[in-house]
Structure formats: C-alpha cells, structure tokens
Scaffold this motif. Structure first.
Motif, PDB file in Angstrom:
ATOM      1  N   PRO A 125      -3.271  -7.026  -8.740  1.00 27.23           N
ATOM      2  CA  PRO A 125      -2.370  -5.842  -7.589  1.00 27.23           C
ATOM      3  C   PRO A 125      -1.106  -5.960  -7.956  1.00 27.23           C
ATOM      4  O   PRO A 125      -0.312  -6.961  -8.200  1.00 27.23           O
ATOM      5  CB  PRO A 125      -2.771  -6.172  -6.610  1.00 27.23           C
ATOM      6  N   TYR A 126      -0.368  -4.682  -8.414  1.00 28.39           N
ATOM      7  CA  TYR A 126       1.086  -4.977  -8.288  1.00 28.39           C
ATOM      8  C   TYR A 126       1.559  -4.339  -7.011  1.00 28.39           C
ATOM      9  O   TYR A 126       1.358  -3.044  -6.519  1.00 28.39           O
ATOM     10  CB  TYR A 126       1.684  -4.041  -9.381  1.00 28.39           C
ATOM     11  N   ASN A 127       2.302  -4.977  -6.241  1.00 31.00           N
ATOM     12  CA  ASN A 127       2.994  -4.806  -4.995  1.00 31.00           C
ATOM     13  C   ASN A 127       4.200  -3.629  -5.303  1.00 31.00           C
ATOM     14  O   ASN A 127       5.356  -4.192  -5.484  1.00 31.00           O
ATOM     15  CB  ASN A 127       3.145  -5.755  -4.098  1.00 31.00           C
ATOM     16  N   ASN A 128       3.696  -2.508  -4.870  1.00 28.08           N
ATOM     17  CA  ASN A 128       4.720  -1.474  -5.421  1.00 28.08           C
ATOM     18  C   ASN A 128       5.685  -1.119  -3.904  1.00 28.08           C
ATOM     19  O   ASN A 128       5.350  -0.957  -2.957  1.00 28.08           O
ATOM     20  CB  ASN A 128       4.100   0.009  -5.744  1.00 28.08           C
ATOM     21  N   LEU A 129       6.948  -1.296  -4.189  1.00 37.52           N
ATOM     22  CA  LEU A 129       7.850  -1.146  -3.052  1.00 37.52           C
ATOM     23  C   LEU A 129       7.805   0.241  -2.353  1.00 37.52           C
ATOM     24  O   LEU A 129       7.987   0.485  -1.178  1.00 37.52           O
ATOM     25  CB  LEU A 129       9.402  -1.552  -3.298  1.00 37.52           C
ATOM     26  N   VAL A 130       7.548   1.255  -3.531  1.00 39.24           N
ATOM     27  CA  VAL A 130       7.594   2.559  -3.116  1.00 39.24           C
ATOM     28  C   VAL A 130       6.340   3.038  -2.288  1.00 39.24           C
ATOM     29  O   VAL A 130       6.452   3.644  -1.200  1.00 39.24           O
ATOM     30  CB  VAL A 130       7.479   3.791  -4.128  1.00 39.24           C
ATOM     31  N   ASN A 131       5.144   2.298  -2.405  1.00 39.83           N
ATOM     32  CA  ASN A 131       3.925   2.538  -1.754  1.00 39.83           C
ATOM     33  C   ASN A 131       4.000   1.845  -0.291  1.00 39.83           C
ATOM     34  O   ASN A 131       3.779   2.658   0.626  1.00 39.83           O
ATOM     35  CB  ASN A 131       2.759   2.021  -2.342  1.00 39.83           C
ATOM     36  N   PHE A 132       4.504   0.715  -0.185  1.00 44.41           N
ATOM     37  CA  PHE A 132       4.898  -0.106   0.938  1.00 44.41           C
ATOM     38  C   PHE A 132       5.793   0.731   1.869  1.00 44.41           C
ATOM     39  O   PHE A 132       5.416   0.862   2.952  1.00 44.41           O
ATOM     40  CB  PHE A 132       5.493  -1.320   0.701  1.00 44.41           C
ATOM     41  N   VAL A 133       6.839   1.435   1.316  1.00 45.94           N
ATOM     42  CA  VAL A 133       7.842   2.089   2.094  1.00 45.94           C
ATOM     43  C   VAL A 133       7.039   3.324   2.581  1.00 45.94           C
ATOM     44  O   VAL A 133       7.262   3.745   3.778  1.00 45.94           O
ATOM     45  CB  VAL A 133       9.047   2.662   1.494  1.00 45.94           C
ATOM     46  N   PHE A 134       6.087   4.069   1.826  1.00 44.62           N
ATOM     47  CA  PHE A 134       5.512   5.186   2.260  1.00 44.62           C
ATOM     48  C   PHE A 134       4.666   5.157   3.465  1.00 44.62           C
ATOM     49  O   PHE A 134       4.354   5.663   4.356  1.00 44.62           O
ATOM     50  CB  PHE A 134       4.673   5.785   1.112  1.00 44.62           C
ATOM     51  N   TYR A 135       3.655   4.010   3.356  1.00 46.45           N
ATOM     52  CA  TYR A 135       2.990   3.441   4.552  1.00 46.45           C
ATOM     53  C   TYR A 135       3.711   3.131   5.566  1.00 46.45           C
ATOM     54  O   TYR A 135       3.267   3.480   6.567  1.00 46.45           O
ATOM     55  CB  TYR A 135       1.918   2.259   3.897  1.00 46.45           C
ATOM     56  N   CYS A 136       4.889   2.396   5.412  1.00 46.15           N
ATOM     57  CA  CYS A 136       5.556   2.237   6.563  1.00 46.15           C
ATOM     58  C   CYS A 136       6.481   3.505   7.314  1.00 46.15           C
ATOM     59  O   CYS A 136       6.295   3.471   8.403  1.00 46.15           O
ATOM     60  CB  CYS A 136       6.741   1.175   6.390  1.00 46.15           C
ATOM     61  N   VAL A 137       6.559   4.442   6.619  1.00 46.75           N
ATOM     62  CA  VAL A 137       7.000   5.589   6.931  1.00 46.75           C
ATOM     63  C   VAL A 137       6.038   6.682   7.738  1.00 46.75           C
ATOM     64  O   VAL A 137       6.383   7.376   8.586  1.00 46.75           O
ATOM     65  CB  VAL A 137       8.086   6.360   6.020  1.00 46.75           C
ATOM     66  N   ALA A 138       4.836   6.417   6.832  1.00 46.54           N
ATOM     67  CA  ALA A 138       3.691   7.358   7.504  1.00 46.54           C
ATOM     68  C   ALA A 138       3.283   7.177   8.919  1.00 46.54           C
ATOM     69  O   ALA A 138       3.086   8.013   9.510  1.00 46.54           O
ATOM     70  CB  ALA A 138       2.659   7.332   6.271  1.00 46.54           C
ATOM     71  N   ILE A 139       3.353   5.924   9.246  1.00 49.86           N
ATOM     72  CA  ILE A 139       2.683   5.489  10.612  1.00 49.86           C
ATOM     73  C   ILE A 139       3.617   6.332  11.868  1.00 49.86           C
ATOM     74  O   ILE A 139       3.088   7.107  12.364  1.00 49.86           O
ATOM     75  CB  ILE A 139       2.427   3.978  10.592  1.00 49.86           C
ATOM     76  N   PRO A 140       4.917   5.899  11.761  1.00 50.17           N
ATOM     77  CA  PRO A 140       5.667   6.557  12.711  1.00 50.17           C
ATOM     78  C   PRO A 140       5.941   8.085  12.708  1.00 50.17           C
ATOM     79  O   PRO A 140       5.992   8.721  13.690  1.00 50.17           O
ATOM     80  CB  PRO A 140       6.898   5.683  12.854  1.00 50.17           C
ATOM     81  N   LEU A 141       5.988   8.513  11.655  1.00 50.15           N
ATOM     82  CA  LEU A 141       6.188   9.935  10.960  1.00 50.15           C
ATOM     83  C   LEU A 141       5.021  10.658  11.792  1.00 50.15           C
ATOM     84  O   LEU A 141       4.760  11.753  12.384  1.00 50.15           O
ATOM     85  CB  LEU A 141       6.415  10.211   9.883  1.00 50.15           C
ATOM     86  N   GLY A 142       3.859  10.147  11.525  1.00 52.20           N
ATOM     87  CA  GLY A 142       2.500  10.773  11.841  1.00 52.20           C
ATOM     88  C   GLY A 142       2.141  10.779  13.158  1.00 52.20           C
ATOM     89  O   GLY A 142       1.983  11.595  13.987  1.00 52.20           O
ATOM     90  N   PHE A 143       2.676   9.536  13.979  1.00 47.92           N
ATOM     91  CA  PHE A 143       3.029   9.564  15.389  1.00 47.92           C
ATOM     92  C   PHE A 143       3.740  10.557  15.921  1.00 47.92           C
ATOM     93  O   PHE A 143       3.152  11.180  16.967  1.00 47.92           O
ATOM     94  CB  PHE A 143       3.172   8.198  15.608  1.00 47.92           C
ATOM     95  N   ILE A 144       4.972  10.733  15.281  1.00 50.82           N
ATOM     96  CA  ILE A 144       5.753  12.017  16.109  1.00 50.82           C
ATOM     97  C   ILE A 144       5.273  13.073  15.989  1.00 50.82           C
ATOM     98  O   ILE A 144       5.148  13.893  16.780  1.00 50.82           O
ATOM     99  CB  ILE A 144       7.383  11.538  15.248  1.00 50.82           C
ATOM    100  N   ILE A 145       4.505  13.403  14.652  1.00 50.81           N
ATOM    101  CA  ILE A 145       3.905  14.760  14.542  1.00 50.81           C
ATOM    102  C   ILE A 145       2.783  15.009  15.519  1.00 50.81           C
ATOM    103  O   ILE A 145       2.594  16.045  16.050  1.00 50.81           O
ATOM    104  CB  ILE A 145       3.596  15.040  13.047  1.00 50.81           C
ATOM    105  N   ALA A 146       1.969  14.073  15.817  1.00 47.48           N
ATOM    106  CA  ALA A 146       0.872  14.174  16.581  1.00 47.48           C
ATOM    107  C   ALA A 146       1.367  14.308  18.111  1.00 47.48           C
ATOM    108  O   ALA A 146       0.843  15.143  18.837  1.00 47.48           O
ATOM    109  CB  ALA A 146       0.181  13.051  16.529  1.00 47.48           C
TER     110      ALA A 146
END
Length: 161
Positions: A125-146
């Motif tokens: 596995p290659y820990n991709n910083l872009v994917n990690f940031v996407f996951y971190c942003v998706a949670i609060p953004l999804g919560f705000i949208i909901a």
C-alpha cells in the motif's frame, strides 16, 4: 397553485438528495480512513514481504496536470493506472498500481507484495496524502451538507403548514 406544489416537491426532492449525498460522503470518508489504516497496519505487521514479477494486464492514462504547470503551454503530468497480475507460491493474484512512466500491456515489472492476515497477497500500500486529505475533508463536508439538507426540509415542511 399547482406550480407552487410542484416547486415544493422539487425542493423536498433536492433536499433529500442532498441528505443522501451528505451521508454518502461521510460514509466514504470514514470507510476510506479505516481501510487505509487497516492496510497500513497489516503491511507494517506482516512477516512475509517479497518482491515478485508482475505482468501488466491493462493500462490507462490518467491526466494529473499540476496548477503550477498551467502557465506553461502543453505541459501536463501524465500517470498510468495499471492492472497487474502476479503469482506467489503458485497462486495467482491481481492488483492495481500507478506509474509515472509509460507502461505497456505485457510488460513485466518487479513489485513488492505482502501477506495479509487472511493469507492472501496484496501489492504494497502507498499512503497517498491526497487520498487521506480527501477522506478527512469528506467527513465534515458530508456532515454539513446533511445538516443543511435536514434544515432545508424542515423549512419546506414548516412553510407547508
């Protein structure tokens, strides 16, 4: 009157779709972070890491243009997403890998694999910083949208009364 009712139905529909989107984004973020963490831990704790020869089964070009390169004409960063087939101890496995240079179907490439806790082999596995940031942003953004969607539905229902 009919148009007003139709407009309210459309607003409720869009709000419900927003709610589903928000919940989905939260779920994707949480799933991605957990999966990323599990893979990293399994790789770190495995006792069986090896290098094997993998064969490229398919390859597609991914355009990764950088913002700093936009000033240069015809400058773009190209990566190649490949599907690889490899064999460990007589058993066939598959995985995906991204390369910065052009690879062709049938090419043989040396890759590192590891044995998971389930006894199967996976590509490192290659820990991709872009994917990690996407996951971190998706949670609060999804919560705000909901939350915004629920609030919007509440306003629409309140106006109806």
């Amino acid at each position: 009157m009919k148009q007003d009712k139709k407009e309210k139905q459309n607003n409720i529909l869009y709000s419900v779709l927003g709610l589903v989107l928000g919940i989905a984004m939260c779920g994707i973020g949480i799933y991605g972070m957990i999966l990323n963490r599990i893979e990293s831990q399994e790789y770190k704790n495995t006792t069986d890491k090896r290098e094997v020869i993998a064969v490229v089964e398919s390859c597609r070009e991914i355009d990764n243009s950088d913002d700093k390169d936009k000033n240069k004409k015809n400058s773009r960063s190209v990566k190649y997403r490949t599907k690889l087939a490899f064999e460990v101890d007589g058993k066939a496995y598959e995985g995906e890998e991204t390369y910065n240079q052009k690879v062709y179907v049938g090419d043989k490439i040396k890759v590192e694999v590891y044995r998971t806790s389930k006894g199967i082999y996976k590509l490192r596995p290659y820990n991709n910083l872009v994917n990690f940031v996407f996951y971190c942003v998706a949670i609060p953004l999804g919560f705000i949208i909901a939350i915004a969607s629920v609030y919007s539905i509440g306003l629409i229902v309140k106006k109806k009364e």
